[in-house]
Motif scaffolding. Structure first.
Motif, mmCIF file in Angstrom:
data_model
loop_
_atom_site.group_PDB
_atom_site.id
_atom_site.type_symbol
_atom_site.label_atom_id
_atom_site.label_comp_id
_atom_site.label_asym_id
_atom_site.label_seq_id
_atom_site.Cartn_x
_atom_site.Cartn_y
_atom_site.Cartn_z
ATOM 1 N N PHE A 29 0.752 -1.137 -0.071
ATOM 2 C CA PHE A 29 -0.105 0.055 0.061
ATOM 3 C C PHE A 29 0.854 1.236 -0.057
ATOM 4 O O PHE A 29 0.650 2.228 -0.742
ATOM 5 C CB PHE A 29 -0.945 -0.124 1.251
ATOM 6 C CG PHE A 29 -2.138 0.866 0.960
ATOM 7 C CD1 PHE A 29 -3.452 0.668 0.525
ATOM 8 C CD2 PHE A 29 -1.937 2.186 1.613
ATOM 9 C CE1 PHE A 29 -4.266 1.322 0.238
ATOM 10 C CE2 PHE A 29 -3.123 2.799 1.579
ATOM 11 C CZ PHE A 29 -4.297 2.678 0.898
ATOM 12 N N SER A 30 1.764 1.445 0.721
ATOM 13 C CA SER A 30 2.764 2.491 0.937
ATOM 14 C C SER A 30 3.634 2.570 -0.560
ATOM 15 O O SER A 30 3.806 3.847 -0.850
ATOM 16 C CB SER A 30 3.778 2.143 1.794
ATOM 17 O OG SER A 30 3.271 2.127 3.160
ATOM 18 N N CYS A 63 6.988 3.742 6.559
ATOM 19 C CA CYS A 63 5.979 2.852 7.154
ATOM 20 C C CYS A 63 6.577 1.610 7.672
ATOM 21 O O CYS A 63 6.074 1.270 8.825
ATOM 22 C CB CYS A 63 5.357 2.238 5.617
ATOM 23 S SG CYS A 63 3.894 0.917 6.131
ATOM 24 N N ILE A 64 7.686 0.855 7.124
ATOM 25 C CA ILE A 64 8.018 -0.350 7.755
ATOM 26 C C ILE A 64 8.924 0.278 9.082
ATOM 27 O O ILE A 64 8.897 -0.643 10.134
ATOM 28 C CB ILE A 64 9.320 -0.824 6.564
ATOM 29 C CG1 ILE A 64 8.470 -1.303 5.257
ATOM 30 C CG2 ILE A 64 9.847 -2.069 7.216
ATOM 31 C CD1 ILE A 64 7.171 -2.164 5.776
ATOM 32 N N VAL A 65 9.640 1.379 9.064
ATOM 33 C CA VAL A 65 10.391 1.722 10.204
ATOM 34 C C VAL A 65 9.395 1.758 11.369
ATOM 35 O O VAL A 65 9.443 1.451 12.441
ATOM 36 C CB VAL A 65 11.039 3.111 9.947
ATOM 37 C CG1 VAL A 65 11.725 3.508 11.428
ATOM 38 C CG2 VAL A 65 12.256 2.598 9.105
ATOM 39 N N ILE A 66 8.128 2.663 10.945
ATOM 40 C CA ILE A 66 6.994 2.790 12.010
ATOM 41 C C ILE A 66 6.575 1.325 12.723
ATOM 42 O O ILE A 66 6.188 1.207 13.829
ATOM 43 C CB ILE A 66 5.939 3.722 11.572
ATOM 44 C CG1 ILE A 66 6.636 5.068 11.285
ATOM 45 C CG2 ILE A 66 5.013 4.043 12.398
ATOM 46 C CD1 ILE A 66 7.182 5.764 12.464
ATOM 47 N N GLY A 106 4.771 11.581 5.810
ATOM 48 C CA GLY A 106 3.770 11.633 6.447
ATOM 49 C C GLY A 106 2.799 10.441 5.953
ATOM 50 O O GLY A 106 2.096 9.590 6.886
ATOM 51 N N ALA A 107 2.471 10.090 4.715
ATOM 52 C CA ALA A 107 1.919 9.023 4.215
ATOM 53 C C ALA A 107 2.394 7.627 4.682
ATOM 54 O O ALA A 107 1.776 6.859 5.225
ATOM 55 C CB ALA A 107 1.892 9.060 2.645
ATOM 56 N N LEU A 121 -6.533 8.510 2.148
ATOM 57 C CA LEU A 121 -7.417 9.798 1.807
ATOM 58 C C LEU A 121 -6.181 11.052 1.935
ATOM 59 O O LEU A 121 -6.361 11.909 1.136
ATOM 60 C CB LEU A 121 -8.232 10.088 3.106
ATOM 61 C CG LEU A 121 -8.984 11.205 3.374
ATOM 62 C CD1 LEU A 121 -10.047 11.352 2.027
ATOM 63 C CD2 LEU A 121 -9.834 11.069 4.552
ATOM 64 N N PHE A 122 -5.389 11.075 2.902
ATOM 65 C CA PHE A 122 -4.464 11.923 2.836
ATOM 66 C C PHE A 122 -3.487 11.951 1.459
ATOM 67 O O PHE A 122 -3.386 13.152 1.146
ATOM 68 C CB PHE A 122 -3.339 11.561 4.090
ATOM 69 C CG PHE A 122 -1.983 12.314 4.110
ATOM 70 C CD1 PHE A 122 -2.106 13.751 4.545
ATOM 71 C CD2 PHE A 122 -0.712 11.780 3.682
ATOM 72 C CE1 PHE A 122 -0.948 14.567 4.778
ATOM 73 C CE2 PHE A 122 0.312 12.769 3.671
ATOM 74 C CZ PHE A 122 0.295 14.068 4.127
ATOM 75 N N THR A 123 -2.929 10.957 1.073
ATOM 76 C CA THR A 123 -2.371 11.030 -0.395
ATOM 77 C C THR A 123 -3.216 11.545 -1.424
ATOM 78 O O THR A 123 -2.692 12.515 -2.327
ATOM 79 C CB THR A 123 -1.948 9.627 -0.758
ATOM 80 O OG1 THR A 123 -1.063 9.076 0.284
ATOM 81 C CG2 THR A 123 -1.163 9.629 -1.936
#
Length: 231
Positions: A29-30, A63-66, A106-107, A121-123
């Motif tokens: 998804f990212s 994304c993966i880091v988070i 941010g995404a 939605l943000f993207t």
């Protein structure tokens, strides 16, 4: 079997273990979000291949880091501090490039926290606004032609203090001597002025007046550049 293969060495019963399915879902998804952002950035924008590739991959990296630090406050603080220390050691980026990188981060951060709907939605919202601003040329300086930089060469025996003051007062609304440099083995001075013209159509008249004062030596006119420290 597959979940045990990807289990961390230091995982405990109190650790939140991410399943392979969730991992691949968030990662894919990212990557899609990053690709959308990269495509939107390329619309009516000068870009390099390395930058758009970085922009496409950055959401997945964040994304993966988070996801990996999810539930561990100490590690999360450390990663946040590491992100704040990251700097690009290539040529300085523009404000638009920096903004695009922050959008991608941010995404990726939202997706890494598991809120895939909010990430999408943000993207979509940010990419639509980005395209709209680019299309209408938002923020363009319509009066940019009024801001000029004059480089005037004068002989060394001519006192440059106020020598062109009368001329600039007639043709400009503001004038500032920003740089003085000796040239031609010290036999001449090169003066750099940042000016704001009263009437763009009278630029040639201004140059002719300056030529009469500097003995018809070299004069160059260029677009006034924005200060480097300003965004």
């Amino acid at each position: 079997m597959l979940d045990s293969l990807f289990k961390g060495l230091f995982d405990s019963d109190f650790s939140v273990v991410i399943s392979v399915t969730d991992f691949m879902l968030c990662l894919g998804f990212s990557l899609i979000l990053g690709l959308i952002m990269a495509i939107c950035y390329m619309y009516k924008t000068r870009y390099t291949k390395s930058f758009v590739v970085t922009l496409a991959l950055l959401p997945a990296v964040v994304c993966i880091v988070i996801m990996m630090v999810n539930g561990n406050v100490g590690t999360g603080v450390a990663v946040a501090g590491a992100f704040s220390l990251v700097r690009f050691r290539s040529a300085p980026g523009t404000a638009k490039e920096i903004g695009a990188l922050f959008l991608a981060m941010g995404a990726g951060l939202i997706a890494g926290m598991g809120y895939l709907g909010f990430a999408a939605l943000f993207t979509v919202v940010m990419c639509v606004m980005f395209l709209i601003y680019n299309h209408i040329d938002f923020g363009a300086k319509n009066n940019a032609a009024m801001y000029k930089t004059f480089n005037v060469t004068i002989p060394e025996d001519l006192d440059y203090s106020g020598v062109f003051e009368e001329v600039f007062d007639e043709y400009t609304t503001s004038c500032e001597l920003v740089h003085v440099k000796t040239t031609n083995m010290g036999s001449m001075f090169r003066l750099t002025y940042d000016v704001v013209l009263k009437d763009v159509s009278k630029e040639k008249e201004l140059i002719d007046e300056l030529r009469c004062r500097n003995g018809n030596l070299e004069i160059s006119v260029s677009k006034q550049e924005t200060i480097v420290t300003e965004l």
